[in-house]
Design a protein around this motif. Structure first.
Motif, PDB file in Angstrom:
ATOM      1  N   ARG A 300       0.860  -1.186   0.000  1.00  0.00           N
ATOM      2  CA  ARG A 300       0.000   0.000   0.000  1.00  0.00           C
ATOM      3  C   ARG A 300       0.890   1.228   0.000  1.00  0.00           C
ATOM      4  O   ARG A 300       1.956   1.229   0.629  1.00  0.00           O
ATOM      5  N   ARG A 326      -5.790   0.225  -7.528  1.00  0.00           N
ATOM      6  CA  ARG A 326      -6.922   0.635  -6.703  1.00  0.00           C
ATOM      7  C   ARG A 326      -6.469   1.580  -5.597  1.00  0.00           C
ATOM      8  O   ARG A 326      -5.279   1.674  -5.308  1.00  0.00           O
ATOM      9  N   SER A 327      -7.430   2.253  -5.011  1.00  0.00           N
ATOM     10  CA  SER A 327      -7.149   2.995  -3.790  1.00  0.00           C
ATOM     11  C   SER A 327      -7.913   2.317  -2.662  1.00  0.00           C
ATOM     12  O   SER A 327      -9.141   2.213  -2.717  1.00  0.00           O
ATOM     13  N   TYR A 328      -7.159   1.818  -1.688  1.00  0.00           N
ATOM     14  CA  TYR A 328      -7.760   1.125  -0.550  1.00  0.00           C
ATOM     15  C   TYR A 328      -7.992   2.140   0.566  1.00  0.00           C
ATOM     16  O   TYR A 328      -7.371   2.093   1.627  1.00  0.00           O
ATOM     17  N   SER A 329      -8.901   3.061   0.271  1.00  0.00           N
ATOM     18  CA  SER A 329      -9.103   4.179   1.193  1.00  0.00           C
ATOM     19  C   SER A 329      -9.695   3.741   2.524  1.00  0.00           C
ATOM     20  O   SER A 329      -9.437   4.366   3.549  1.00  0.00           O
ATOM     21  N   SER A 330     -10.477   2.659   2.506  1.00  0.00           N
ATOM     22  CA  SER A 330     -11.117   2.223   3.761  1.00  0.00           C
ATOM     23  C   SER A 330     -10.079   1.754   4.777  1.00  0.00           C
ATOM     24  O   SER A 330     -10.352   1.711   5.967  1.00  0.00           O
ATOM     25  N   GLU A 331      -8.881   1.393   4.293  1.00  0.00           N
ATOM     26  CA  GLU A 331      -7.858   0.869   5.211  1.00  0.00           C
ATOM     27  C   GLU A 331      -7.052   1.969   5.898  1.00  0.00           C
ATOM     28  O   GLU A 331      -6.277   1.693   6.803  1.00  0.00           O
ATOM     29  N   ASP A 348     -13.018   1.026  -0.980  1.00  0.00           N
ATOM     30  CA  ASP A 348     -11.859   0.669  -1.796  1.00  0.00           C
ATOM     31  C   ASP A 348     -12.350   0.721  -3.232  1.00  0.00           C
ATOM     32  O   ASP A 348     -13.410   0.173  -3.535  1.00  0.00           O
TER      33      ASP A 348
END
Ligand SMILES: [Cu+2]
Length: 504
Positions: A300, A326-331, A348
């Motif tokens: 990430r 992808r963008s794993y924004s929730s993490e 995400d």
């Protein structure tokens, strides 16, 4: 603009400040199903614009900005940039009015060598004043393209300086006080690539557009008539539609080999957490202002507005496969309070589709071992320590909103300084300093992660965090023209979260 900020906050308080037993019980149920964040984000984003996704043109081939090496005239590398209005097709059957450098949107990638004497002739045909800032470059303050160097409509500004920066990816974008966010949102941004012989011989992928790919990631809202919707929300405009190089969630074909991505987070406000759909490892090799010492393995990559990162991804075993960036924004942890989040912030989501084709003949197949030497400052070298407190109410730094007529800090030429930046607000702020590249000493007392142990000009300061950076202010003194330091969430910057320093 400040009003919208208060409204969203009040909505939140009305919805969740009551404390009735039944409300608390339903919140408990929602949180058990992981839906609470989504409900709250839905409430705070209600009333904000949203794009009807069915009308959007997505999945186009990733556009690659034209590579522009300028023209050698009398020993100088000369570039001509024209800021103009244009038109793009993002919505089926409609045209989207945009701003661009030498084209409809974004701008050419300017490539140059370290040591070049560079001239940039910037002509403003926008119909209103603007300016262009050379983000990350070390240069005289009068050449910086900050708010004090305004270009009136129809005029040309000639910037001339020597490239002293290390090889890396930099960028250019407007910086007119109060108008930066609007001008960038409508399309004004472009990249610089600085090269030198040492870096050219490291065996890195460097066939531009083939195995060396620039990725300018942004987000916007679209109206049904095709026009861009710029709500101007003071806490920062986060669009619900992701664009890369000016195309909505596009498709890129890469060869089955080691590929370099030059990522620029050029959103007005969104902070990304990049990764690949198969959670593969990739390697960060460069930060804002130079190469790291060795490639840093990651799955990430947190990148806030204004930051750049060069990464290497090995697609050698992936021919005929499809992988998503992808963008794993929730993490992400401790980025913004819930009232400042939108739906993508708690999701995400896809940024780009990557299709892997056959390798090229001269494919890079191995990662380099070591990349660069970084001459680190020792804290004991510091001549001064300054403190900066970031505050969101009225968008201030050290209790002051930006004032073009006030110099906030005076730095002595050649001094090494520690800047201690504290965020006492509920949103993260990417802190950017003009003129210099700095090294991060600590974040809340701890060493920065390995991928941030290189030259930087933007550092993300999370809520409650104190970040200490160290830098030398060399070469360019000018008591009359200030450099800027500011939050790189463009609406925060325009709102006043910016200060001025002179080097004397
Ligand atoms: Cu900010």
């Amino acid at each position: 603009m400040a009003k919208m900020f208060r409204i969203s906050r009040r909505k939140f308080l009305i919805a969740f400040g009551g404390g009735s037993a039944s409300l608390l019980a339903s919140l408990f149920v929602l949180s058990r199903f992981g839906a609470l964040d989504r409900v709250i984000a839905g409430i705070v984003t209600a009333g904000r614009p949203s794009t009807n996704k069915e009308i959007l043109i997505t999945g186009q081939r990733l556009p690659i900005p034209e590579l522009e090496a300028g023209e050698m005239i009398g020993g100088q590398r000369v570039f001509d940039l024209r800021i103009q209005r244009g038109s793009m097709a993002f919505v089926t059957g409609k045209q989207t009015p945009t701003f661009g450098y030498n084209g409809e949107m974004l701008g050419p990638t300017l490539v140059m060598d370290k040591g070049d004497d560079v001239v940039l002739n910037v002509t403003n045909n926008l119909g209103e004043p603007t300016i262009t800032h050379w983000h990350g470059l070390h240069l005289p303050a009068v050449m910086d393209g900050g708010p004090h160097q305004r270009i009136e409509d129809g005029e040309t500004w000639r910037a001339n300086f020597t490239i002293l920066n290390e090889p890396a990816t930099y960028w250019y974008h407007p910086h007119l006080d109060g108008k930066t966010a609007d001008h960038v949102y409508h399309g004004l941004s472009g990249l610089f690539i600085i090269k030198d012989e040492v870096t050219d011989n490291l065996g890195l992928p460097q066939q531009y557009g083939i195995d060396d790919i620039p990725l300018i990631v942004q987000d916007k809202f679209f109206n049904e008539d095709g026009s861009l919707n710029y709500p101007g929300t003071s806490e920062g405009v986060k669009g619900d539609t992701i664009l890369v190089n000016g195309a909505i969630t596009p498709v890129l074909e890469v060869p089955a080999q080691v590929v370099q991505f030059r990522l620029l987070a050029a959103s007005n406000a969104r902070i990304h957490n990049f990764g690949f759909s198969d959670n593969r490892q990739f390697y960060q090799i460069g930060t804002d202002g130079g190469l790291l010492e060795t490639p840093v393995p990651l799955t990430r990559l947190l990148l806030s507005t204004g930051e750049r990162a060069e990464i290497l991804v090995d697609f050698g075993a992936d021919e005929n496969r499809e992988i998503k960036l992808r963008s794993y924004s929730s993490e992400r942890e401790n980025i913004d309070a819930i009232w400042a989040k939108d739906l993508l912030d708690i999701s995400d989501f896809d940024v780009m589709t990557i299709r892997v084709a056959a390798a090229t003949q001269d494919a890079v197949t191995r990662l380099p071992g070591s990349l660069a030497t970084i001459a680190r400052f020792d804290e004991s070298q510091a001549d001064t320590t300054r403190t900066f407190k970031l505050q969101m109410s009225s968008f201030r730094i050290n209790r002051e909103s930006m004032d073009m007529n006030r110099i906030d800090e005076t730095v002595k030429l050649d001094d090494v300084e520690i800047w201690e930046v504290t965020n006492s607000s509920e949103m993260s702020h990417p802190f950017h300093i003009h003129d210099i590249q700095f090294l991060i000493l600590t974040k809340n007392g701890s060493q920065p992660p390995n991928n941030e142990r290189g030259w930087k000009d933007v550092v993300l300061v999370k809520p409650g965090e104190t970040v200490r950076i160290i830098a030398q202010f060399s070469d360019f003194a000018d008591p009359d023209t200030p450099f800027m330091y500011h939050c790189h969430i463009l609406e925060h910057e325009d709102g006043g979260m910016m200060g001025q320093f002179v080097v004397v």
